[in-house]
Design an enzyme around this catalytic site. Structure first.
Site, short mmCIF file in Angstrom:
data_model
loop_
_atom_site.label_atom_id
_atom_site.label_comp_id
_atom_site.label_asym_id
_atom_site.label_seq_id
_atom_site.Cartn_x
_atom_site.Cartn_y
_atom_site.Cartn_z
N CYS A 181 58.76 12.92 47.85
CA CYS A 181 58.50 12.67 46.68
C CYS A 181 58.62 14.19 46.30
O CYS A 181 59.67 15.38 46.62
CB CYS A 181 57.10 11.86 46.79
SG CYS A 181 55.63 13.54 47.18
N LYS A 233 40.52 4.57 35.80
CA LYS A 233 39.59 5.54 35.15
C LYS A 233 38.13 3.77 34.94
O LYS A 233 37.40 3.87 34.91
CB LYS A 233 39.49 6.13 33.88
CG LYS A 233 40.14 6.98 34.29
CD LYS A 233 38.84 8.67 34.16
CE LYS A 233 39.94 9.56 35.23
NZ LYS A 233 40.84 10.25 34.63
N GLN A 240 43.08 13.01 27.46
CA GLN A 240 42.17 12.73 27.90
C GLN A 240 42.22 12.80 25.79
O GLN A 240 40.87 13.88 25.53
CB GLN A 240 41.58 13.40 28.36
CG GLN A 240 41.19 13.67 30.31
CD GLN A 240 40.86 14.97 30.69
OE1 GLN A 240 40.73 16.47 30.42
NE2 GLN A 240 40.96 14.64 32.19
N GLY A 249 34.63 15.23 35.22
CA GLY A 249 34.91 16.46 34.75
C GLY A 249 35.78 16.77 33.28
O GLY A 249 36.65 17.26 33.47
N LEU A 274 30.86 12.51 39.29
CA LEU A 274 32.18 11.52 40.11
C LEU A 274 33.57 13.17 40.54
O LEU A 274 34.23 13.59 39.51
CB LEU A 274 33.29 10.50 39.62
CG LEU A 274 32.86 8.80 38.97
CD1 LEU A 274 31.64 8.75 38.71
CD2 LEU A 274 33.96 9.02 37.29
N MET A 275 33.36 13.34 41.61
CA MET A 275 34.17 14.48 42.13
C MET A 275 35.64 14.03 42.75
O MET A 275 35.63 12.87 43.45
CB MET A 275 33.18 14.49 43.51
CG MET A 275 32.22 15.95 43.51
SD MET A 275 32.69 16.99 42.33
CE MET A 275 33.02 18.05 44.04
N1 LIG Z 1 39.58 10.58 42.89
C1 LIG Z 1 38.77 10.73 42.28
N2 LIG Z 1 36.96 10.68 42.44
C2 LIG Z 1 36.40 10.02 42.19
N3 LIG Z 1 36.43 10.93 40.63
C3 LIG Z 1 37.98 11.12 39.71
C4 LIG Z 1 38.51 11.18 40.50
N4 LIG Z 1 39.68 11.55 39.55
C5 LIG Z 1 39.34 11.67 38.83
N5 LIG Z 1 37.79 11.59 38.91
C6 LIG Z 1 36.89 11.62 37.72
O1 LIG Z 1 37.35 11.79 36.00
C7 LIG Z 1 38.17 13.36 35.67
C8 LIG Z 1 39.09 13.23 35.48
O2 LIG Z 1 40.36 13.60 35.65
P1 LIG Z 1 41.28 13.94 35.77
O3 LIG Z 1 41.94 12.84 37.22
O4 LIG Z 1 42.09 13.09 34.54
O5 LIG Z 1 41.19 14.75 35.36
P2 LIG Z 1 41.10 16.24 35.77
O6 LIG Z 1 41.29 17.28 34.41
O7 LIG Z 1 42.35 17.15 36.60
O8 LIG Z 1 39.99 16.48 37.15
P3 LIG Z 1 39.29 17.60 37.86
O9 LIG Z 1 40.18 19.22 37.35
O10 LIG Z 1 38.67 16.80 38.20
O11 LIG Z 1 40.38 16.77 39.26
C9 LIG Z 1 37.20 14.40 36.89
O12 LIG Z 1 36.98 15.80 36.65
C10 LIG Z 1 36.35 13.27 38.33
O13 LIG Z 1 34.89 13.09 37.49
#
Ligand SMILES: Nc1ncnc2c1ncn2[C@@H]1O[C@H](COP(=O)(O)OP(=O)(O)OP(=O)(O)O)[C@@H](O)[C@H]1O
Length: 484
Positions: free
Chosen positions: A458, A267, A298, A289, A185-186
């Site tokens: 914003c 999520k 988290q 991630g 998931l990116m």
């Molecule tokens: N729009 C999205 N599309 C795909 N995966 C997502 C998306 N948003 C979050 N994720 C998944 O959920 C994880 C945690 O996201 P979150 O935004 O809570 O934390 P983050 O620490 O900001 O993550 P990142 O540094 O990878 O953006 C991400 O690392 C990714 O694997």
């Protein structure tokens, strides 16, 4: 020019058939990526190493081959060698002197030799004879067996002598496709880029899944970093990039779900969607991630509630990493600059997210959610062969000029959520301010009079930029960004 890839210990200790399988896959991966640089490359597989040869000896080609080989998962280290024949010990010494005489000038050195086959001498004798000879011939050099400046490595294989000219460190890990596929998931930030890299390095063919929450700018950014990772560390295997338009899901969450629960529910919606995409393609695990405690939501409690939504395995390679370690890896692998430009979109969804989600409460909230919306976005997923997004990924991320001064005919749209507006109201003299939260723009912007230019506002200028691009994508060119 010749390189020799040594099998790393973790592969070498495997059972005979596994070791053979890993070596065969590694050989095929190496050939595949090096021939993108130099089509004359040939390889041959030995029991404990893979030899790589090319007739193109140019310095540029050498450097490109080294840079490429350093990024192949499963290669822990490789040596660069000059291969010759030899007649006796003295001949070995002379050939070594010809290559390394200059290397050891004004340095301490030692000689290390390895030998396979029948000879009149053993390895120790080679080290002593060649070391002694070099010591006498190069006046400014001296022998030092512990921690010398230079270690001269020789490998003797039957009637062939390999004089090592350089030793390079590789990536380590396992060859791609020795492990099963995963769907990563990116979001494009630091974490998901690094967790994807970890899985590629571990030998999984890593596909990408992106949930688009904010229009083409976000998508281009995530495609760029995914393409970069694939192209640098995994081009031996084709992978897919899945893009799901998640705006309708976000809108439904924002309208139907209590604020503190939104993050966990978003999520869970992502996991539901990703699990369906993975299942359809026979992919067994999802990768995120997430790192424990990195953002307040988290927590193990929340991750547990997120995991309950699917039977599909969810891997979190960064769970126990510190943020600084993650950033250091991102810098090393080259994704840091991409990550800096990707907006932190998810943060806006909930100002005070719960840190202790309760499954029953989350499930009760989800009863208000119309799941046909989720089914529809999954059904409409866009699937790309990663090679095809290369060109697109090289394109500039589009942006819209931000304006800091407004004339009196301007109309500003404050797109923040009502709670954010209450905390910090936007007051402008002589300029009309409308209020339309970002999650309603998609459905309600078209109802506004269209002979006016609108300036989106914003707090950080990120969401307004994304939404302005989103509206441009949909044909509304009368939209700009207001950034005082
Ligand atoms: N729009 C999205 N599309 C795909 N995966 C997502 C998306 N948003 C979050 N994720 C998944 O959920 C994880 C945690 O996201 P979150 O935004 O809570 O934390 P983050 O620490 O900001 O993550 P990142 O540094 O990878 O953006 C991400 O690392 C990714 O694997």
């Amino acid at each position: 020019m010749k390189f020799i890839v040594k099998l790393q210990a973790e592969i070498a200790i495997k059972s005979r058939p596994v070791r053979k399988r890993f070596t065969k896959i590694l050989d095929s991966n190496i050939k595949n990526v090096l021939r993108r640089v130099d089509e004359k490359v040939t390889t041959s597989v030995n029991w404990d190493s893979i030899e790589i040869n090319t007739k193109n000896d140019s310095p540029e080609n050498r450097q490109q081959l080294i840079d490429t080989l350093k990024c192949v998962p499963g290669v822990a280290q490789f040596i660069e060698v000059q291969q010759t024949d030899f007649t006796d010990l003295h001949d070995i010494f002379e050939k070594t002197l010809a290559i390394h005489g200059k290397t050891i000038e004004n340095k301490t050195f030692c000689v290390r030799a390895k030998r396979t086959g029948e000879h009149e001498f053993n390895s120790l004798k080679v080290e002593q004879y060649v070391g002694g000879g070099l010591n006498q011939s190069v006046e400014s050099a001296s022998v030092k067996l512990k921690k010398p400046d230079v270690t001269i490595r020789l490998e003797i294989n039957r009637d062939k002598l390999f004089i090592v000219t350089e030793l390079h460190k590789g990536l380590g890990g396992f060859p791609i496709a020795t492990q099963e596929d995963v769907l990563s998931l990116m979001s494009g930030g630091f974490d998901s880029g690094v967790s994807s890299y970890q899985m590629i390095k571990k030998g999984s063919r890593t596909h990408y899944c992106f949930f688009n929450l904010g229009g083409s700018a976000h998508e281009v950014g995530v495609k760029q970093v995914s393409y970069y990772l694939w192209n640098k560390f995994g081009p031996s295997h084709r992978v897919k990039f899945y893009s799901v338009d998640f705006a309708p899901v976000v809108t439904e969450i924002l309208e139907k779900v209590e604020n503190g629960q939104m993050g966990v529910i978003l999520k869970r919606m992502m996991m539901r969607a990703a699990a369906k995409i993975a299942e359809k393609r026979g992919i067994q695990a999802l990768v995120t991630g997430e790192a424990l405690g990195q953002v307040s939501s988290q927590t193990l409690t929340n991750l547990n509630v997120i995991d309950r939504v699917t039977d599909t395995l969810i891997l979190r390679p960064l769970t126990a990493y510190d943020k600084q370690d993650i950033i250091d890896i991102a810098r090393k692998i080259g994704t840091e600059d991409f990550a800096k430009t990707i907006p932190e979109y998810c943060g806006v969804i909930s100002k005070k997210p719960t840190v202790k989600a309760v499954l029953s409460k989350i499930e009760a909230e989800e009863e208000n959610f119309d799941f046909s919306i989720l089914d529809k976005v999954v059904e409409d997923v866009s699937v790309y062969d990663i090679r095809d997004i290369g060109e697109e990924a090289e394109a500039e991320v589009p942006s819209i000029d931000a304006v800091s001064a407004l004339d009196e005919n301007a109309v500003v749209i404050d797109i923040r959520s009502p709670e954010e507006e209450d905390d910090n109201p936007l007051e402008l003299d002589d300029v009309e301010v409308k209020h339309l939260p970002f999650y309603k723009l998609g459905t309600q912007f078209g109802d506004l009079p269209q002979d006016v230019t609108y300036y989106l506002y914003c707090d950080r200028g990120v969401m307004s930029q994304l939404q302005a691009l989103y509206l441009h994508d949909n044909g509304y060119n009368n939209v700009k960004v207001y950034r005082p």
